[in-house]
Design an enzyme around this catalytic site. Sequence first.
Site: not given
Ligand code: SIN
Length: 489
Positions: A158, A181-182, A259-260
Amino acid sequence: MSLSIHRGDLLPGRNYIGRWCDAEEGRRFDVTDPATDAVVASVPDSGAADARAALDAAHAAFATWRAVPAKQRAQILKRWNDLIVAHQEDLGRLISREQGKPLAEGRGEVTYAASYVEWFAEEATRANGDVIPAPVVGRRMFALKEPVGVVAVITPWNFPAAMIARKIAPALAAGCTVVAKPAEDTPLTSLALVKLAEEAGVPAGVLNIVTASRQRAAEVVDVWLDDPRVRKVSFTGSTPVGKHLARRSADTLKKLSLELGGNAPFIVFDDTDLDAAVDGLMAGKFRNGGQTCVSPNRVFVQAGVHDRFVEKLGARIVALKVGPASDEGSQIGPMINAKAVDKIERHVNDAVDSGARVVVGGQRLAALGANFFAPTLLVGADATMACSCEETFGPIVAVTRFETEEQVIAAANGTPFGLAAYFYSQDVSRIWRIADALETGLVGVNEGALAAEAAPFGGVKESGYGREGSVHGLDDYMSLKYVCQGNLR
Ligand code: SIN
């Protein structure tokens, strides 16, 4: 349509493992434009051998990279930042093309990504430890910060630039080396960033990247999870995958930053400046078409302002322009793929079947392409609906009416997730009461756009642990060593 970027070499189309190379088995997979499903480019479809080669390179480079003075590492990162900023247009186009977000947002993401690189370049020189007052005579006691070692970086689709930048920058700043790894949907931007890192002077072996298709991603990642030489995993993505990574890396007890998923509440109280609340919701909800972890997912509006709020919001949502990133006027692009659109449609249908009402949108925009969905406003949502229990990750606003503060706090916290929450109120005592009561890592008070490189980003509960950005972000890539010198006379 061809990819119009100035520097064609920002599309290396290869892995970087100390040098640009193909996957050992020579396989490749296609990257498509979500607006048209047309093929944009192809990249290596790597497997276990490539993952191992990347890890060997990162492991071999660690001893020298950690010994490079912090100031020198900072200078390299500053050059990387400058190159990212200088190539904003090309990178923005790449992001928009493979991910689908409008071009203005693609350009904005480049600035956002660079801000983390610049921040951690500066933090690199401030990784101070402690000198501890000794409790006995003849001792000196220190707490020293050391890089954890090789870091495996696994990033989502994203934010193809920002997510990888905010993991690689602190890792390199701390003196760690990286295997990355993207996401298979959006590998092109990541490869371009690594190309610029190479140009900035990151030595061979320090930063390695391999790309892999959805089918082969686990093969790559499992090599890193099982190998004791990887000392940390930094992942942004779904909660089920985060739990898998935690389980699989338990045998080698790696440090983790996860970060989930989120399920952010957005609460509008009666005492709110309604126009500000509508602005905040529009900014938070429709950024990247709702495909962000911090996107408001459940909107609670107090009874006294409910109808007026819905009316104002509806007028703004109707006016949104949906279209491909190639159209400069687009405000909402396509969703990332067919699976994403299926989920959004399921959430809308489930809500309507359970009693919600569609005020705006509610359907696919097939005339634009298979991955487009209309920005949608639903009223009458409740806690049982899929759109309230799961992260929709799309341009859907589902509004629930509430009466009391107690009721809305219980509802807002009634989820296993705890990434972001937002609320709008003009009452100072209420502001602190609610900010304290919300079980999330991030809280927006009269603000719909939270993230900044200087702020700690991360969740609680099943939204994960670890923090990115801020003065705390570097610590996630370091361990503390206590040194005690005794027998001093
Ligand atoms: C953000 O950095 O504001 C969003 C990050 C994400 O959707 O993981």
